[in-house]
Design a protein around this motif. Sequence first.
Motif, mmCIF file in Angstrom:
data_model
loop_
_atom_site.group_PDB
_atom_site.id
_atom_site.type_symbol
_atom_site.label_atom_id
_atom_site.label_comp_id
_atom_site.label_asym_id
_atom_site.label_seq_id
_atom_site.Cartn_x
_atom_site.Cartn_y
_atom_site.Cartn_z
ATOM 1 N N ALA A 1 41.807 14.321 24.818
ATOM 2 C CA ALA A 1 42.005 15.760 24.639
ATOM 3 C C ALA A 1 42.656 16.390 25.869
ATOM 4 O O ALA A 1 43.531 17.261 25.741
ATOM 5 C CB ALA A 1 40.660 16.435 24.350
ATOM 6 N N ARG A 2 42.263 15.946 27.042
ATOM 7 C CA ARG A 2 42.828 16.522 28.268
ATOM 8 C C ARG A 2 44.287 16.125 28.451
ATOM 9 O O ARG A 2 45.040 16.820 29.144
ATOM 10 C CB ARG A 2 41.990 16.098 29.472
ATOM 11 N N GLN A 3 44.704 15.036 27.840
ATOM 12 C CA GLN A 3 46.103 14.619 27.911
ATOM 13 C C GLN A 3 46.999 15.430 26.983
ATOM 14 O O GLN A 3 48.222 15.417 27.132
ATOM 15 C CB GLN A 3 46.216 13.127 27.561
ATOM 16 N N HIS A 4 46.382 16.138 26.004
ATOM 17 C CA HIS A 4 47.160 16.900 25.016
ATOM 18 C C HIS A 4 46.543 18.293 24.862
ATOM 19 O O HIS A 4 46.027 18.638 23.793
ATOM 20 C CB HIS A 4 47.180 16.162 23.678
ATOM 21 N N PRO A 5 46.609 19.113 25.909
ATOM 22 C CA PRO A 5 45.959 20.434 25.858
ATOM 23 C C PRO A 5 46.528 21.315 24.754
ATOM 24 O O PRO A 5 47.728 21.337 24.507
ATOM 25 C CB PRO A 5 46.257 21.010 27.245
ATOM 26 N N VAL B 1 40.436 17.557 16.221
ATOM 27 C CA VAL B 1 39.208 17.350 16.988
ATOM 28 C C VAL B 1 38.906 15.857 16.949
ATOM 29 O O VAL B 1 38.714 15.280 15.877
ATOM 30 C CB VAL B 1 38.036 18.163 16.422
ATOM 31 N N ILE B 2 38.902 15.246 18.133
ATOM 32 C CA ILE B 2 38.680 13.809 18.242
ATOM 33 C C ILE B 2 37.180 13.555 18.323
ATOM 34 O O ILE B 2 36.484 14.115 19.175
ATOM 35 C CB ILE B 2 39.387 13.229 19.488
ATOM 36 N N THR B 3 36.705 12.706 17.442
ATOM 37 C CA THR B 3 35.266 12.459 17.355
ATOM 38 C C THR B 3 34.789 11.571 18.500
ATOM 39 O O THR B 3 35.298 10.473 18.709
ATOM 40 C CB THR B 3 34.925 11.784 16.020
ATOM 41 N N ALA C 1 52.768 7.680 18.652
ATOM 42 C CA ALA C 1 53.505 7.788 17.389
ATOM 43 C C ALA C 1 52.624 8.388 16.296
ATOM 44 O O ALA C 1 53.106 9.170 15.460
ATOM 45 C CB ALA C 1 54.021 6.418 16.964
ATOM 46 N N VAL C 2 51.349 8.034 16.296
ATOM 47 C CA VAL C 2 50.403 8.607 15.328
ATOM 48 C C VAL C 2 50.316 10.117 15.507
ATOM 49 O O VAL C 2 50.336 10.884 14.528
ATOM 50 C CB VAL C 2 49.018 7.947 15.488
ATOM 51 N N LEU C 3 50.244 10.557 16.766
ATOM 52 C CA LEU C 3 50.182 11.992 17.041
ATOM 53 C C LEU C 3 51.470 12.685 16.611
ATOM 54 O O LEU C 3 51.435 13.795 16.051
ATOM 55 C CB LEU C 3 49.915 12.230 18.523
#
Length: 269
Positions: free
Chosen positions: A51-55, A35-37, A21-23
């Motif tokens: 990141a690989r789940q949301h290319p 970019v996820i820290t 939901a945040v995404l």
Amino acid sequence: MQLIDIGANLTHDSFDRDRDAVLARARDAGVAQMVITGASREHSPLALQLARQHPGFLYATAGVHPHHAVDYTDECDAEMRALHAHPEVVAVGECGLDYFRDFSPRPAQHRAFERQLQLASEVTAADGARKPLFLHQRDAHADFMAQMKNFEGRIGAAVVHCFTGERQEMFDYLDQDWYIGITGWLCDERRGAHLRELVKHIPANRLMIETDAPYLLPRSLKPMPKDRRNEPMYLAHIVEELARDRGEATDVAAATTTAAARAFFRLPG
């Protein structure tokens, strides 16, 4: 309006209950990419996994924050190098020095920072260029600059993320052609008022924006969320405040910060 959040701690457990939901809310608010820290041995692999789940939407950094510097062993270094073999990992860090908290002893911070600078001098992106650095500095400016100088000419681009410092620090970074990351600290009338003037002097091609979610909820948000958790959808509020302080239209600030982020992290349009 397309925005890029260059620093969101979406592996934080406060997002476990509603991460999807945040995404979705971030997308609805104009956040085109994030970019996820990765800031520890535990969370850097999780950032890559996310990141690989949301290319094409999410990317990751991999590194060890100075708070966790004591964890940077030979085994940790090998783990970081393995993570950097993945194209979704677009920067080395979060790494640097933090004398404000001193959660790790300063000698350990220096060693961990040195090893990650060495890593950054060696790992490359798919196009053969060195991966950029995602940097943290708080109350350690002189030592930070000295360690960076030891690698002058051996590392690629660098961004000092979540910049909260003073004028001289900012211009020292800009003199090195480094980038500056601005967060909701700008919206804090208690601690961030000085940034209102400083952001006017950051060249557009060196300026990027970030939420540092779930931290640093912009204090000028109305209404404030009840749980006081920051999240990427509030990047739109930050860019509006930034544009006002720079004396430019919001769509101009959005376009220039997005262009700078795509160039820095080599993100697709």
